[in-house]
Design an enzyme around this catalytic site. Structure first.
Site, PDB file in Angstrom:
ATOM      1  N   ASP A 545      49.342  38.957  35.028  1.00  0.00           N
ATOM      2  CA  ASP A 545      49.709  39.056  36.441  1.00  0.00           C
ATOM      3  C   ASP A 545      51.231  38.938  36.528  1.00  0.00           C
ATOM      4  O   ASP A 545      51.896  38.641  35.526  1.00  0.00           O
ATOM      5  CB  ASP A 545      49.028  37.888  37.180  1.00  0.00           C
ATOM      6  CG  ASP A 545      49.010  38.075  38.693  1.00  0.00           C
ATOM      7  OD1 ASP A 545      49.536  39.092  39.189  1.00  0.00           O
ATOM      8  OD2 ASP A 545      48.465  37.193  39.382  1.00  0.00           O
ATOM      9  N   ASP A 620      47.259  41.810  45.483  1.00  0.00           N
ATOM     10  CA  ASP A 620      46.859  40.784  46.438  1.00  0.00           C
ATOM     11  C   ASP A 620      46.534  41.383  47.802  1.00  0.00           C
ATOM     12  O   ASP A 620      47.346  41.356  48.725  1.00  0.00           O
ATOM     13  CB  ASP A 620      47.956  39.729  46.541  1.00  0.00           C
ATOM     14  CG  ASP A 620      48.165  39.025  45.205  1.00  0.00           C
ATOM     15  OD1 ASP A 620      47.295  39.203  44.320  1.00  0.00           O
ATOM     16  OD2 ASP A 620      49.173  38.328  45.042  1.00  0.00           O
TER      17      ASP A 620
END
Lengths: 945, 461
Positions: A545, A620
């Site tokens: 990430d 996200d």
């Protein structure tokens, strides 16, 4: 220390004004809550507009017109593999070098660089899988106005016009694509800085090279514009020692009204024109609470655009890793349907045309023009350059359960048990950043995850797996082995003053390893060895990430562009960083198994070629209906540019979904390639069984539908791995001549045989799906009801409905014995779903291997062609040289659109014949053959009489 | 291809070393209770009655019945279930999908007859363990109940002591009050201008406090009801009331049935609703059976002497909340070796379980305090009983704690179990700002059943 404090206060100041950045970054400054409450969308002020990005502003100020560039035909050199000639800018007399290659597979490569740059300009390495093989170019004609070259294929030619310079690719009388036809080729040559008094930092004086000095002396005096030598954004300043260096080129696409690709944007599948707003931006960024339907940059960038009209599909691959903006305009965009009709009736001569302009901050122009002509050809052409989707472990196509965070080992164990208790299958459980010891990746929290191997063994005992996060920001902490090693080996990215670059991320102060270095990547890969990564086991996989890279206190939440990767600025390599992180990580997982096991690595940032290293998710997102809806075009766009293994966080990352939204999201996610539920730390728990028995049952049903289709998904990925065709496809890819499909992005195909129109709207009683194919039929996979193609079909829906259709003419293998994980289903029998087309034929494939090793490369697999014609269904070997023993057998054969036979006979390879029992449902014309029982890897024929 | 062959259990199945049981012949995976539906040689009718199939299609690894009843011993039906006898332990049904999946589910290993999984028969061991743990639990319950009785006695004595002390304290109080009065005169003249505003403020506070008091009274009523209801039948009866002699209306040392009935409004038994109506008759005199918790104070100081501040401060002064939170976040910083201010960027609550002291004041509130200083965070004030319908008093819910940043107000669920000690056994935060506490106490122990409850031992011999 003083410096770091100063930077911090800068960050805090930014937070105050900007209201966002990363959720957590701002979370601590609690007085901010007052500012934050109520704001939900992205704060656009945190990210640059074209106007705020000085090169974009300069470039965009150039309007179409006569190009100052002229081709110097006398400098032309034509060898067997390439043509070179010089271009001159008549305004400043700077010479450029044009290189033109004809590549195998109907691709033309055009490179433009400065003939003699002050210093080398960055050319993107490692993205192409090899130096693309060339084919001979031949000169057809030449005069003082230009040259004509044959591209070998059909009647394709390249016409290079000299004055002004322009390049046209034509086929017969049709122009396929024109370069610089609008005169927007603009190449900012490297130059010496002249306005030294404006330079506030005398130490940045450059060494003057006398030769180049002479070169530049010849130039006309050029205007020094603001932002050329330094630029500030908010509190961040970008010292630009190399000055202006941007490049731009325009492409015209006659006949084209539909362009696609250039992910990642939260926008429709069909790209919009950008005349009235900002261009689409490609600059990998960690965008907090991203907004939908706009051209802002997101986490990844693939500079590939596809252009399509009913007769042809083409593509442009702009190989540049710097910040890039793409402008799209169209001569029909402003026209209403009525206006277009009027043009048609009046016989208006104006053909539709789309014009595209690419602008990058640095590097060179290196363009691959993929000439199709079919969508499939473009996919193969692009795959020949950057490779295909990696072939994932079978299990990774199952369901993934993630949350930020599963708190401790007991939590993991109880979630795992919850799946068994509620009889919902899953394959991977995930651990986010909290599992580490203080955000030190490769470590475990000593209290919450004290015995990781014990935990992993528990997961393994259930034939399941785990993913733990490993981000590329490394905590600056002299007690942390990883940090010490990277520092002592000099592997960190450097700041402009030569020290290790430090930024703020989850661990606080963090360094960023220079993944552009091969030696750094090799070292990183070695850290995944079982004896290095303590607590890891073979069922532990990895998630990368924050690899844009995310720097909480950096400009636009990323790294300063003047940070240094060896001799190159971060500016040059920015969009490659995430690509390299995933590359090194995947290599690590391969190496730890001695090259035997396929890796699984999920990444958030990506670039062209990232498909070779694993899966990508859309970052996200939020628990909102529009975010569910946008997951379709976002993954479709990625698929078009090679990245098939795509998914969105099921349920939505930020905020808490309503139960209906959660159920619909599971239903949609079950039919998207990467199927993972994920949730933000601040949200209430949402494991599938927390919403009452009815909703548990609905989610269970959706997940089970996924598992019954695992053989089909696996086959799609096998094919994607071999051919580069996307797994999740827009309808136009399979129906390129049907304009009704060109803008569809609320439904999609999996492979070519399954059409999915998930319900993505709240409270609806029905959806309208377009079923393509004039002479085709589609079967509802749940009811087996037959529908004709080329129609908009209204489908009444309830909360349990997932509208999915199987194409008449296809055969889909399923495994109906859904177990607690896909590994548990390995040896289970197959059910074949044969959907007949109006000609009463059907075709399909079956692919079987061990599901997790690279042995398929050694021809250890079963690959069968299943075909139905003349009332015979047979299985023939597609890979006679391959060897694999499977225990699985054929459990049932369901023939949709069948008529009732009087008897059914199975003939096996040894010539033996046996009767097969069957059932016939006359109302739906469904014939079910009961337990034919032959081995899935064998030759056989079933005869209906 | 063995999966194609159907399996009927052999006549005799040797279960494990030492234990041999005679298995009644029936298809694999069928429980004894359904044996009569599977008669060899006769057509089998799906248990849902949908249709009949030849018997050789039972357990032939192909699903013929919609309800899965034709494949009790294979994984062929998606909705089937498999019965394991588990001799020595408890019989169980498992989903058919767990047959031969390589994972041992039945302790007698019968689910993995063709998967190659190396399962070991663990039924005897498990049966043994279960009996042991049940026995242990029964012992705890028994001891806990005894302890509970002791607690009740102690509490009664405690009250007597307190009453005696109260007299002393009142004398002192009177003294002090006189002094205070003298001082107040001085103070009031000085503070006259401020007074009016303060009074308004106080009134609002008193109103709210009254509300809170009412809530507390209700909560206490619920507890009292529970305590009174000795046989846990959901009714408080005259006889149950009689055990509380302090309730005697005329305090004449003989608490009669008639008197008790009078307290209950003239009836023999009252349910919770009726109890509410008669609560006023009881509440003044009632002495709780459970008064002392070693973990934390139950009784708050008398409200009359408290300033309108500390306890419900957060409700009154939301801006203080933010203040409190900010400090708290500081405390949550992970690294002590770094500049404090730096860590404002790091937003996460680190390993809270090791950094905080949790405090449970039953029927009052739950709070959290950093170990190394810093202010307390309210994790919820007493809300309601929240157990499942059949056992509503097994769980407490504390609500409306300090708000979370961009999140809900903190809340805590407390699970109660009978134990020898009064102690919070664990605290966790399964979801952000939603806490879970496990709490044991003899006060929760019911009267153990007269005979020891042995695990039911269906060995199906």
């Amino acid at each position: 220390m003083v410096d770091s404090l100063r930077r911090l206060s800068g960050a805090a100041f930014q937070l105050k004004r900007a209201k966002s950045v990363r959720p957590m970054a701002s979370a601590l400054v609690l007085w901010l809550a007052v500012y934050l409450s109520g704001t939900w969308a992205v704060d656009k002020g945190n990210f640059k507009t074209c106007d705020q990005s000085s090169f974009c502003k300069r470039q965009r100020a150039l309007k179409p017109g006569e190009s100052p560039y002229r081709a110097l035909l006398e400098t032309m050199e034509l060898t067997n593999t390439r043509l070179t000639l010089q271009l001159i800018n008549d305004n400043n007399k700077v010479h450029l070098l044009l290189e033109l290659y004809r590549l195998q597979g109907n691709i033309t490569r055009v490179k433009i660089n400065e003939l003699k740059p002050l210093k080398p300009r960055y050319e993107v390495p490692d993205v192409l899988i090899r130096e693309p093989p060339t084919e001979p170019l031949s000169l057809l004609s030449q005069d003082e106005n230009g040259v004509v070259l044959s591209l070998g294929v059909e009647s394709q030619r390249v016409i290079i016009s000299a004055r002004p310079f322009r390049l046209d690719i034509v086929e017969g009388h049709e122009v396929l694509m024109s370069l610089n036809s609008r005169g927007l080729l603009a190449f900012e040559h490297l130059r010496m800085r002249k306005d030294t008094q404006a330079d506030p930092e005398p130490e940045k004086k450059e060494e003057a090279d006398p030769d180049n000095q002479a070169e530049t002396a010849k130039e006309e005096e050029e205007k020094v514009e603001e932002g050329m030598w330094e630029e500030t954004f908010k509190s961040h300043s970008d010292g630009k020692p190399n000055g202006p260096s941007s490049v731009s080129l325009d492409f015209s696409l006659p006949g084209v009204e539909h362009v696609y690709g250039i992910p990642e944007h939260a926008d429709t599948l069909r790209l919009k024109t950008t005349d009235n707003g900002d261009p689409y931006r490609l600059y990998n960024l960690d965008v907090f609470q991203y907004e939908l339907y706009n051209p802002m940059a997101l986490y990844g960038a693939v500079p590939v655009m596809l252009a399509h009209h009913a007769q042809r599909t083409t593509g442009v691959f702009w190989l540049n890793a710097a910040e890039t903006w793409v402008d799209i305009s169209s001569n029909t965009a402003g026209k209403t349907v009525f206006g277009k009709m009027l043009d048609y009736v009046q016989g208006s001569s104006e053909t539709p045309q789309t014009d595209v302009r690419w602008i990058s901050e640095s590097g060179i122009i290196d363009v691959f023009i993929m000439l199709g002509p079919t969508p499939k050809d473009v996919f193969s052409q692009y795959a020949s350059l950057t490779g295909t989707q990696s072939f994932p472990p079978l299990t990774s196509l199952g369901y993934h359960q993630c949350r930020w965070n599963y708190n401790d080992q007991e939590d993991v164990q109880s979630v795992d048990a919850g799946f068994d208790e509620h009889d919902i299958p899953y394959d991977f459980i995930w651990l986010d950043i909290e599992h580490t010891d203080g955000k030190r990746y490769f470590t475990w929290d000593p209290h919450k995850f004290a015995t990781p191997k014990e935990m992993l063994q528990g997961i393994m005992d259930k034939k399941r797996k785990m993913v733990a996060i490993v981000d590329p920001h490394i905590k600056v902490d002299s007690n942390y082995k990883i940090h010490n090693e990277i520092r002592s080996r000099g592997f960190y990215i450097k700041n402009k003053d030569g020290g290790d670059y430090e930024g703020w991320c989850w661990p606080g102060s963090a360094g960023y390893p220079d993944f552009t270095r091969a030696d750094m990547r090799a070292w990183w890969a070695s850290m995944f060895a079982y004896d290095q990564y303590e607590g890891s086991m073979e069922n532990l996989y990895t998630w990368n990430d924050m690899n844009e890279p995310s720097v909480f206190n950096g400009p636009e939440v990323t790294m300063h562009k003047d940070a240094m990767h060896g001799d190159w600025e971060h500016r040059d390599v920015h969009n490659l960083y995430g690509f390299y992180v995933q590359m090194a990580t995947a290599e690590g997982l391969i190496q730890r198994s001695g090259g035997v096991e396929r890796p699984f690595v999920l990444t958030r940032a990506f670039f062209a070629g990232s498909q070779r290293y694993g899966a990508v998710w859309t970052g996200d997102n939020a628990a909102e209906w529009d975010h569910l809806k946008i997951s379709i075009p976002m993954c479709l766009s990625l698929g078009l540019v090679g990245i098939s293994f795509c998914g969105a966080d099921v349920g939505g990352f930020f905020k808490s979904p309503s139960t209906e939204l959660l159920v619909r999201w599971y239903q949609t996610g079950a039919y998207q390639p990467f199927f993972r539920a994920h949730a933000h730390l601040d949200t209430p728990r949402r494991e599938p069984w927390l919403f009452g028995p009815e909703n548990t049952a609905l989610i269970r049903d959706a997940v089970r539908q996924r598992y019954t289709l695992m053989p089909y998904w696996y086959l799609q990925f096998y094919q994607a791995h071999h051919t580069g065709q996307p797994v999740m496809r827009p309808l136009w890819v399979e129906y390129p001549q049907d304009p009704a499909t060109f803008a569809l992005d609320d439904e999609f195909l999996i492979g070519r045989d399954l059409l999915v129109h998930p319900v993505t709207e709240e409270g609806v009683r029905g959806v309208t799906a377009y079923l393509p194919g004039k002479d085709e039929v589609w079967f509802d996979v749940h009811t087996f009801q037959k529908h004709n193609g080329a129609q908009n079909l209204y489908i009444p829906v309830t909360i349990s409905s997932i509208p999915v259709f199987q194409r008449g003419g296809s055969i889909i293998p399923r495994k109906l014995r859904v177990r607690r994980s896909s590994s548990c289903m390995e040896h289970d029998p197959y059910s074949l779903y044969v959907a007949l087309n109006p000609q009463r034929t059907a075709e399909g494939e079956l692919y079987i291997d061990d599901g997790h090793t690279f042995n398929y490369e050694k021809k250890e697999f079963v690959h069968r062609r299943l075909s139905f014609a003349n009332n015979l269904l047979s299985s023939v070997d597609l890979a006679p040289d391959a060897q694999f023993t499977t225990h699985s057998w054929i459990e049932r054969i369901i023939i949709l659109g069948a008529s009732k036979p009087s008897k059914v006979t199975l003939k096996t390879a040894d010539g033996q014949e046996s009767h097969i029992d069957f059932e016939f449902d006359a109302s739906m014309s469904v014939l079910t053959l009961r337990k034919p029982g032959m081995n899935s890897g064998a030759d056989w024929t079933v005869m209906l009489q | 291809m063995s999966s194609r062959f159907h399996q009927l259990l052999p006549m005799l199945l040797l279960l494990s070393v030492g234990v041999s049981a005679v298995e009644v012949q029936r298809p694999r995976g069928v429980p004894l209770s359904k044996r009569q539906f599977y008669e060899e040689g006769k057509p089998f009718t799906c248990l849902d009655g949908s249709h009949s199939i030849p018997f050789d299609r039972v357990n032939d690894d192909y699903c013929d019945c919609q309800d899965g009843s034709d494949e009790p011993g294979t994984a062929a039906c998606p909705n089937g279930s498999f019965h394991c006898t588990n001799a020595g332990f408890r019989p169980a049904f498992i989903p058919s999908s767990r047959i031969n999946d390589g994972i041992c589910d039945c302790c007698d290993t019968t689910d993995e007859y063709n998967s190659g999984a190396a399962c070991q028969n663990t039924c005897r061991e498990m049966g043994h363990k279960e009996r042991e743990s049940l026995q242990k639990m029964a012992e705890i319950a028994k001891e806990g109940f005894v302890l509970k009785q002791q607690l009740i006695q102690e509490a009664k004595r405690g009250i007597e002591d307190k009453k005696a002390k109260l007299v002393d304290v009142q004398v002192v109080k009177k003294d002090l009050e006189e002094k205070v009065e003298a001082l107040r005169t001085v103070k009031e003249t000085a503070e006259q201008p401020e007074k009016e505003a303060k009074e308004r403020h106080l009134k609002a506070w008193e109103d709210q406090k009254a509300l809170i008091r009412m809530e507390k009274d209700k909560a206490r009523m619920a507890v009292v009801f529970l305590e009174l209801d000795d046989d846990a039948d959901g009714l408080v009866s005259v006889s149950e009331l009689l055990s509380h002699s302090e309730l005697d209306p005329d305090s004449d040392a003989s608490f009669t049935e008639a008197e008790a009935q009078g307290l209950l409004g003239g009836v023999d038994k009252v349910d919770t609703e009726a109890f509410e109506a008669v609560w006023n008759n009881l509440k003044e005199k009632y002495v709780s059976e459970v008064t002392t918790y070693t973990a934390a104070p139950v009784e708050t100081p008398p409200e009359e002497v408290r300033e309108p501040a500390s306890d419900n401060e957060s409700e009154q002064y939301p801006e203080d909340d933010v203040q409190e939170d900010e400090e708290e976040e500081d405390e949550e910083d992970e690294d002590d070796d770094q500049d404090d201010a730096d860590y404002k960027v790091n937003p996460l609550i680190p390993s809270f379980a090791f950094r905080y002291i949790y405090r449970l004041c039953p029927f009052n509130r739950v709070s959290q305090k950093p170990k190394y200083g810093g202010s307390e965070t309210n994790l919820g004030t007493w809300g309601k009983w929240a157990g499942p319908e059949e056992n509503v008093y097994s769980m407490m819910k504390y609500e409306h704690g300090t708000g979370c940043w961009q999140g809900p107000n903190r809340s805590t669920t407390v699970k109660l179990t009978c134990g020898k000690e009064t102690v919070v056994t664990s605290t966790s935060e399964p979801s952000r700002c939603e806490y879970l506490m496990e709490f044991t106490s003899p006060a929760i122990c019911g009267e153990p059943p007269s005979r020891d409850s042995e695990p039911r031992d269906h060995e199906e011999l």
